[in-house]
Design a protein around this motif. Structure first.
Motif, PDB file in Angstrom:
ATOM      1  N   UNK A 409       0.816  -1.214   0.000  1.00 54.07           N
ATOM      2  CA  UNK A 409       0.000   0.000   0.000  1.00 54.07           C
ATOM      3  C   UNK A 409       0.852   1.268   0.000  1.00 54.07           C
ATOM      4  N   UNK A 410       0.696   2.083  -1.031  1.00 52.87           N
ATOM      5  CA  UNK A 410       1.394   3.363  -1.203  1.00 52.87           C
ATOM      6  C   UNK A 410       2.909   3.181  -1.377  1.00 52.87           C
ATOM      7  N   UNK A 411       3.291   2.242  -2.200  1.00 48.41           N
ATOM      8  CA  UNK A 411       4.715   2.048  -2.448  1.00 48.41           C
ATOM      9  C   UNK A 411       5.206   2.802  -3.682  1.00 48.41           C
ATOM     10  N   UNK A 412       4.292   3.273  -4.515  1.00 50.80           N
ATOM     11  CA  UNK A 412       4.686   3.896  -5.768  1.00 50.80           C
ATOM     12  C   UNK A 412       5.557   5.123  -5.597  1.00 50.80           C
ATOM     13  N   UNK A 413       5.281   5.949  -4.601  1.00 53.48           N
ATOM     14  CA  UNK A 413       6.052   7.176  -4.419  1.00 53.48           C
ATOM     15  C   UNK A 413       7.461   6.888  -3.907  1.00 53.48           C
ATOM     16  N   UNK A 414       7.659   5.762  -3.240  1.00 53.88           N
ATOM     17  CA  UNK A 414       9.014   5.342  -2.868  1.00 53.88           C
ATOM     18  C   UNK A 414       9.734   4.772  -4.085  1.00 53.88           C
ATOM     19  N   UNK A 415       9.045   3.913  -4.832  1.00 55.87           N
ATOM     20  CA  UNK A 415       9.659   3.259  -5.996  1.00 55.87           C
ATOM     21  C   UNK A 415      10.090   4.270  -7.057  1.00 55.87           C
ATOM     22  N   UNK A 416       9.280   5.302  -7.255  1.00 51.05           N
ATOM     23  CA  UNK A 416       9.591   6.265  -8.312  1.00 51.05           C
ATOM     24  C   UNK A 416      10.878   7.027  -7.995  1.00 51.05           C
ATOM     25  N   UNK A 417      11.115   7.338  -6.716  1.00 50.31           N
ATOM     26  CA  UNK A 417      12.329   8.067  -6.352  1.00 50.31           C
ATOM     27  C   UNK A 417      13.566   7.176  -6.415  1.00 50.31           C
ATOM     28  N   UNK A 495       6.521  13.900 -12.828  1.00 48.54           N
ATOM     29  CA  UNK A 495       5.990  12.802 -12.007  1.00 48.54           C
ATOM     30  C   UNK A 495       4.600  13.206 -11.531  1.00 48.54           C
ATOM     31  N   UNK A 496       3.628  12.326 -11.704  1.00 48.81           N
ATOM     32  CA  UNK A 496       2.262  12.623 -11.287  1.00 48.81           C
ATOM     33  C   UNK A 496       1.484  11.335 -11.047  1.00 48.81           C
ATOM     34  N   UNK A 497       0.375  11.462 -10.338  1.00 42.64           N
ATOM     35  CA  UNK A 497      -0.492  10.312 -10.093  1.00 42.64           C
ATOM     36  C   UNK A 497      -1.382  10.057 -11.312  1.00 42.64           C
ATOM     37  N   UNK A 498      -1.863   8.828 -11.405  1.00 42.16           N
ATOM     38  CA  UNK A 498      -2.696   8.429 -12.539  1.00 42.16           C
ATOM     39  C   UNK A 498      -3.947   9.291 -12.659  1.00 42.16           C
ATOM     40  N   UNK A 499      -4.561   9.641 -11.509  1.00 40.17           N
ATOM     41  CA  UNK A 499      -5.805  10.413 -11.542  1.00 40.17           C
ATOM     42  C   UNK A 499      -5.614  11.776 -12.203  1.00 40.17           C
ATOM     43  N   UNK A 500      -4.436  12.398 -12.027  1.00 42.17           N
ATOM     44  CA  UNK A 500      -4.164  13.678 -12.687  1.00 42.17           C
ATOM     45  C   UNK A 500      -3.612  13.457 -14.102  1.00 42.17           C
ATOM     46  N   UNK A 501      -2.905  12.366 -14.296  1.00 44.64           N
ATOM     47  CA  UNK A 501      -2.363  12.060 -15.623  1.00 44.64           C
ATOM     48  C   UNK A 501      -3.471  11.927 -16.659  1.00 44.64           C
ATOM     49  N   UNK A 502      -4.575  11.316 -16.274  1.00 45.91           N
ATOM     50  CA  UNK A 502      -5.687  11.133 -17.206  1.00 45.91           C
ATOM     51  C   UNK A 502      -6.241  12.472 -17.678  1.00 45.91           C
ATOM     52  N   UNK A 534       1.782   5.742  -9.944  1.00 48.01           N
ATOM     53  CA  UNK A 534       2.607   6.931 -10.141  1.00 48.01           C
ATOM     54  C   UNK A 534       3.247   6.819 -11.518  1.00 48.01           C
ATOM     55  N   UNK A 535       3.152   7.891 -12.302  1.00 51.18           N
ATOM     56  CA  UNK A 535       3.597   7.846 -13.691  1.00 51.18           C
ATOM     57  C   UNK A 535       4.721   8.848 -13.910  1.00 51.18           C
ATOM     58  N   UNK A 536       5.718   8.447 -14.688  1.00 45.78           N
ATOM     59  CA  UNK A 536       6.796   9.353 -15.094  1.00 45.78           C
ATOM     60  C   UNK A 536       6.642   9.648 -16.587  1.00 45.78           C
ATOM     61  N   UNK A 537       6.611  10.925 -16.915  1.00 47.09           N
ATOM     62  CA  UNK A 537       6.643  11.366 -18.311  1.00 47.09           C
ATOM     63  C   UNK A 537       8.008  12.002 -18.579  1.00 47.09           C
ATOM     64  N   UNK A 538       8.595  11.654 -19.705  1.00 48.64           N
ATOM     65  CA  UNK A 538       9.922  12.137 -20.070  1.00 48.64           C
ATOM     66  C   UNK A 538       9.830  13.022 -21.305  1.00 48.64           C
TER      67      UNK A 538
END
Length: 542
Positions: A409-417, A495-502, A534-538
């Motif tokens: 639960x809520x690991x995405x923000x750790x993984x992305x960094x 870097x942004x969450x899926x809900x805002x990415x959409x 959590x999504x990364x756009x480059x």
């Protein structure tokens, strides 16, 4: 001649009424029966340390921003020269004592040349594991003093298997160290013993010094020690000595030392406890980050933390009749309930006390039945004791919860960094923009590479009702970004969450960004929206 009450440990032979009578009379406990082999403190500590080390390595999720932003980020800035200081440090609301612990750790890693991404992430929690093991040991020792060795073993079982302790105790929050110091301090205060005379004046002075250190690290810890102090004042025979020769000089010494540390670090005289009190209590500044109803700690917060240990804790409070300890829990929960802003971690220091009462009730359940009792002769007793069923139930409910919250639960923000840290070491990152609620990820303490980064600010406004930058983005992501992009420095990564990415996908494509990585974050709603990933756009201009 009146017969003296039994003086063996309460869980072995005493009834509840006998225990209550002995508590009220102040009778001392005798040594443990020789048939019971008590493990040494060093054995218990090493076992707890091994457990907490594994525990720390299994924590791979994000819980609260303060774990990173108010300790590790500050320490990273002190040692490596770059890192972000939040608005609290500009206002003098935070003290440097806690971050300096991790600054010392970072200094050692840097000196040895082993400040690798893995150690930068794991070593602070491994250090906290050492502190947590001390807390576990004193949970056992304190339980042994007031409830007996058998109940202490059960209390330690509850401490190690409770899901929230597993999830939170090893995190680098000031609340975690506050909880450790509370357990150590309670053990040394005479007023918390069955017989106050069991503890020496030296022990009381040590307990007072530990209380001062806990308050220096987190000023709200004074809520606990005001209760303990008044209880000691009520029970001690040497009140004048206690106040004049112990409280005043030791309190002044601890306050003076913490003030000198802050004077050196801030380069000016800053009285952090007063600033902290003004913001959190006198001006209700914490309400800016959300409020809960007055009953939240009783109906949800503390109950969720205890989880399936709750009925055992209630039973232990009732059966033990040790009201001055259960009164401490009630006092803390009641005072924190007055504040509008509430968080689980605020009452972490009294969670081990609730678990100690669970240990007491489990010990009562496990106590052998009298030789001629119906319970001993029943078929159910022979195949499955009440305690055995309770242990199975507690393990079956707490272990899955602990592992899910720590690993999933809520690991995405750790993984992305962690991913961006690896990319930065390969010179693939030049500028990162975080389009998410402020402080939603770790920062330089995890990235450990000096590249430009920008997150949405959430500094409280002097005027109420004015949304901050982070709030304005969450209200209207598209409108905010259209305005924001007029003056931005084009980032290499967003870097942004899926809900805002959409909502921002068309905007990102228009500005030549493409999705490069996606990390799972949560299965269910967190805060405002379902932050599933959590999504990364480059940038294509890389």
């Amino acid at each position: 001649m009146r017969q003296r009450p039994v003086v063996a440990k309460p869980i072995t032979v005493e009834t509840d009424d006998q225990l209550s009578s002995r508590q009220n009379s102040g009778e001392k406990r005798s040594r443990e029966p020789t048939s019971l082999s008590s493990p040494t403190d060093s054995t218990i500590f090493l076992l707890c340390l091994a457990f907490r080390i594994v525990n720390s390595l299994l924590i791979q999720t994000y819980f609260n921003p303060d774990e990173h932003w108010q300790s590790l980020e500050v320490a990273h800035r002190l040692v490596f020269g770059y890192g972000h200081l939040t608005w609290e440090w500009r206002k003098g609301i935070r003290g440097y004592l806690h971050p300096l612990i991790f600054a010392g750790l970072y200094k050692v890693l840097a000196f040895l040349g082993i400040d690798t991404p893995w150690l930068m992430v794991k070593s602070p929690r491994l250090l906290q594991a050492l502190f947590s093991a001390v807390g576990d040991l004193y949970c056992y020792k304190f339980s042994s003093v007031i409830f007996g060795t058998i109940a202490a073993r059960w209390a330690l079982f509850a401490q190690l298997t409770n899901w929230f302790m597993f999830f939170c105790f090893n995190r680098t929050l000031s609340n975690s160290l506050e909880a450790v110091l509370t357990l150590v301090g309670l053990y040394h205060w005479p007023c918390m013993r069955i017989s106050p005379s069991d503890a020496s004046l030296v022990s009381r002075k040590l307990g007072l010094a530990i209380a001062g250190l806990a308050c220096a690290i987190r000023p709200t810890c004074a809520i606990i020690w005001v209760y303990i102090g008044f209880l000691e004042l009520l029970l001690t025979r040497d009140r004048l000595r206690f106040v004049a020769l112990e409280v005043v000089p030791i309190g002044a010494l601890m306050l003076g030392l913490s003030s000198i540390v802050d004077r050196v670090m801030y380069n000016s005289w800053i009285f952090v406890p007063l600033n902290f009190l003004k913001f959190n209590f006198l001006s209700s500044g914490g309400d800016y980050y959300g409020t809960h109803p007055w009953h939240w700690y009783f109906s949800q917060g503390f109950s969720v933390m205890l989880f399936t240990f709750l009925p055992f804790s209630i039973a232990g409070i009732i059966k033990s009749k040790y009201w001055k300890l259960s009164g401490l829990v009630a006092w803390v929960l009641t005072l924190y309930s007055v504040l509008g802003h509430k968080e689980f971690r605020f009452v972490l220091p009294v969670l081990p006390i609730g678990l100690m009462f669970s240990g007491y009730s489990l010990a009562v359940m496990a106590k052998p039945a009298p030789p001629n009792s119906r319970r001993r002769s029943s078929p159910c007793y022979k195949c499955c004791s009440q305690a055995g069923f309770a242990v199975f139930f507690l393990l079956a409910t707490n272990i899955p919860m602990a592992l899910y919250m720590s690993l999933v639960h809520q690991r995405g923000t750790e993984d992305v960094m962690i991913y961006l840290s690896k990319e930065a070491r390969g010179d693939k990152v030049s500028h990162i923009l975080f389009l998410m609620p402020c402080h939603a990820t770790p920062y330089y303490s995890t990235l450990h590479h000096k590249v430009a980064m920008r997150f949405l600010d959430c500094t409280p406004s002097e005027e109420k009702g004015i949304p901050d930058e982070s709030d304005r983005f969450m209200i209207d992501p598209v409108g905010f970004m259209e305005e924001f992009s007029k003056n931005w420095s084009l980032p290499s990564h967003i870097v942004l969450f899926k809900s805002q990415e959409q909502l921002l996908r068309d905007f990102l494509v228009l500005h030549s960004f493409r999705e490069s990585q996606r990390f799972f974050h949560a299965h269910f709603k967190v805060d405002r929206d379902l932050q599933a990933s959590v999504v990364i756009y480059t940038s294509d201009h890389l």
